[in-house]
Design a protein around this motif. Structure first.
Motif, mmCIF file in Angstrom:
data_model
loop_
_atom_site.group_PDB
_atom_site.id
_atom_site.type_symbol
_atom_site.label_atom_id
_atom_site.label_comp_id
_atom_site.label_asym_id
_atom_site.label_seq_id
_atom_site.Cartn_x
_atom_site.Cartn_y
_atom_site.Cartn_z
ATOM 1 N N TYR A 61 0.844 -1.188 0.000
ATOM 2 C CA TYR A 61 0.000 0.000 0.000
ATOM 3 C C TYR A 61 0.883 1.242 0.000
ATOM 4 O O TYR A 61 1.777 1.386 0.820
ATOM 5 C CB TYR A 61 -0.903 0.014 1.233
ATOM 6 N N VAL A 80 -2.891 3.992 -3.055
ATOM 7 C CA VAL A 80 -3.034 2.906 -4.028
ATOM 8 C C VAL A 80 -2.572 1.607 -3.394
ATOM 9 O O VAL A 80 -1.542 1.564 -2.727
ATOM 10 C CB VAL A 80 -2.195 3.180 -5.297
ATOM 11 N N TYR A 82 -1.173 -2.017 -4.346
ATOM 12 C CA TYR A 82 -0.545 -2.777 -5.413
ATOM 13 C C TYR A 82 -0.464 -4.237 -4.988
ATOM 14 O O TYR A 82 -0.086 -4.526 -3.858
ATOM 15 C CB TYR A 82 0.885 -2.293 -5.669
ATOM 16 N N SER A 86 -3.642 -3.298 -9.378
ATOM 17 C CA SER A 86 -3.625 -2.197 -8.422
ATOM 18 C C SER A 86 -4.979 -1.524 -8.381
ATOM 19 O O SER A 86 -5.745 -1.573 -9.336
ATOM 20 C CB SER A 86 -2.520 -1.187 -8.754
ATOM 21 N N PRO A 97 4.607 -1.047 -8.179
ATOM 22 C CA PRO A 97 4.933 -0.312 -6.963
ATOM 23 C C PRO A 97 6.318 0.303 -7.047
ATOM 24 O O PRO A 97 7.200 -0.264 -7.668
ATOM 25 C CB PRO A 97 4.891 -1.379 -5.867
#
Length: 95
Positions: free
Chosen positions: A32, A38, A40, A72, A87
């Motif tokens: 995260y 977001v 991932y 994601s 990421p």
């Protein structure tokens, strides 16, 4: 208490995803990024995606040679844009 319920809900979703996506000894790795808001998720060893697809549910599916290598989800207002295909180093929390 709401945070605990959210964690349980997320754990169930990731467990279902793992049973459908992970083959053999592959890992399902979630990360995260607080700054970007977001989540991932990588399937197996992290690898560059060749293609990215935005679903109707605002989830970005990442594939390489037709194989799903990750996905994601952005939680920002106005989600629906591809924020990143993988990421980045710092700034995220591994789950």
């Amino acid at each position: 208490m709401a945070a605990a319920a959210e964690v349980v809900s997320l754990a169930k979703v990731l467990a279902r995803a793992a049973t459908r996506l992970v083959r053999g000894n592959e890992a399902l790795v979630a990360r995260y990024d607080r700054e970007a808001d977001v989540l991932y998720v990588s399937v197996g060893a992290q690898e560059e995606a060749g293609d990215a697809e935005l679903t109707d549910e605002d989830i970005v599916l990442r594939r390489r040679a037709g194989k799903l290598v990750g996905f994601s989800q952005s939680f920002r207002a106005g989600a629906g844009e591809v924020v990143s295909s993988r990421p980045q180093g710092a700034g995220g929390d591994c789950l």
